[in-house]
Design a protein around this motif. Sequence first.
Motif, PDB file in Angstrom:
ATOM      1  N   ASP A   1       0.588  -1.360  -0.412  1.00 45.09           N
ATOM      2  CA  ASP A   1       0.364  -0.028   0.022  1.00 45.09           C
ATOM      3  C   ASP A   1       0.864   1.339   0.392  1.00 45.09           C
ATOM      4  OD1 ASP A   1      -2.180   1.638   0.213  1.00 45.09           O
ATOM      5  OD2 ASP A   1      -2.062   1.434   1.993  1.00 45.09           O
ATOM      6  N   PRO A   2       1.625   1.235  -1.039  1.00 45.39           N
ATOM      7  CA  PRO A   2       2.185   2.894  -1.489  1.00 45.39           C
ATOM      8  C   PRO A   2       2.427   3.892  -0.765  1.00 45.39           C
ATOM      9  CG  PRO A   2       1.622   2.447  -3.566  1.00 45.39           C
ATOM     10  CD  PRO A   2       0.560   1.169  -2.615  1.00 45.39           C
ATOM     11  N   ARG A   3       2.694   4.819   0.732  1.00 44.47           N
ATOM     12  CA  ARG A   3       2.311   5.734   1.310  1.00 44.47           C
ATOM     13  C   ARG A   3       3.129   6.075   0.962  1.00 44.47           C
ATOM     14  NH1 ARG A   3      -2.293   4.659   4.696  1.00 44.47           N
ATOM     15  NH2 ARG A   3      -2.779   3.172   4.668  1.00 44.47           N
ATOM     16  N   GLY A   4       3.013   7.806   1.941  1.00 44.77           N
ATOM     17  CA  GLY A   4       3.500   8.551   1.711  1.00 44.77           C
ATOM     18  C   GLY A   4       4.070   9.807   0.276  1.00 44.77           C
ATOM     19  N   ASP A   5       4.974  10.612   0.946  1.00 42.66           N
ATOM     20  CA  ASP A   5       5.472  11.708   0.042  1.00 42.66           C
ATOM     21  C   ASP A   5       6.098  11.651  -1.432  1.00 42.66           C
ATOM     22  OD1 ASP A   5       7.592  11.804   0.991  1.00 42.66           O
ATOM     23  OD2 ASP A   5       7.693  13.362   1.744  1.00 42.66           O
ATOM     24  N   ILE A   6       6.478  12.125  -2.269  1.00 40.14           N
ATOM     25  CA  ILE A   6       7.022  11.536  -3.926  1.00 40.14           C
ATOM     26  C   ILE A   6       8.332  11.353  -2.765  1.00 40.14           C
ATOM     27  CG2 ILE A   6       7.702  13.822  -3.691  1.00 40.14           C
ATOM     28  CD1 ILE A   6       7.130  12.405  -6.995  1.00 40.14           C
ATOM     29  N   ARG A   7       9.109  11.750  -2.347  1.00 43.75           N
ATOM     30  CA  ARG A   7      10.483  11.256  -1.865  1.00 43.75           C
ATOM     31  C   ARG A   7      10.353   9.944  -1.164  1.00 43.75           C
ATOM     32  NH1 ARG A   7      12.032  13.781  -5.196  1.00 43.75           N
ATOM     33  NH2 ARG A   7      12.175  16.163  -5.053  1.00 43.75           N
TER      34      ARG A   7
END
Length: 289
Positions: free
Chosen positions: A47-53
């Motif tokens: 489940d890809p989370r977080g900001d672009i970095r």
Amino acid sequence: MMQSASPSQTEAVKRWYSQKTQDLLDKYRLGEDAILHFHLGVGAARDPRGDIRELQRQLVTSQQLLVERMFQDLDGTLPPNSTLLDVGCGLGGTSLTCAEKYGLRTTGLTLVPEHVRICQDFAKQAGLWERAQFLEKDAETMTFPHRFDAAIAIESICYMRRERVFRSVAQALAPRGFFLVADPFVPRAFLAGILGPLYAATMAQMGTLSDYDRAAESAGLRRTQTIDLTEEVTVWWNLSSAYHVKAARAGIGNRPRHLWRGLRHHVAMHLFQVGLLRYFVARYDRVNA
Ligand SMILES: C[S@@+](CC[C@H](N)C(=O)[O-])C[C@H]1O[C@@H](n2cnc3c(N)ncnc32)[C@H](O)[C@@H]1O
């Protein structure tokens, strides 16, 4: 399936990679890091989370893990100072990882002259220039004055004529040398014709695992270990698609291009999810080893 690639295919692959350089640096280079991979990865978050970095960091970490898994899980660990041929080295990530982490002496090959210079700069920056050399050479026709302890090809054979590259790798390997391969493949030959046009943009020419084996056998090599990583790379495509969509939303780089890639990577994810495309890592040894 026989491949009918011609010298113009080699030229097309060279052009394709040449025009991707900036995109590769933008997507896969973390800060000033000198180790840049251009291939799928394993162990990414479902489940890809977080900001672009954060997504970029996850993409790169999982690429790094793929390289490590290939050596560990395919019994490929080599003593320091062993020699490794990196066939189709991209921007040098696999070579530099192996030089840094395992103390190997690596030789990376690419068709793209400007990539050789970037790889050399990265090697200097990482303090690895004495261990890692990079050459502009066609892997289908390469010859060397010495033999290598092992060779590795991550997502590069799919751009080459398999019989030719297996033959030239077999000639470059020491008598007990082995060859580690990671590539996407089609489970049935007819799918190559159907999915080919979809992948034509990337210049990749899909084959079945039997196509790889036949090419290997004609060069005196045989597949001795195989791991199917289809499920793991499916998760990676999801992460990559999420990265492009977030980059588009954040207004980073070329918005339509990010959206287009987000869509294409989403489609790729589904093709792997339903098994129309698969992904393997394998070890090939000499038939008489
Ligand atoms: C997807 S990239 C692989 C990335 C790389 N293995 C890594 O670890 O990041 C494909 C690479 O294959 C190389 N390639 C394709 N055909 C080739 C050939 N005939 N000879 C040498 N390199 C080739 C391209 O130049 C490109 O560097």
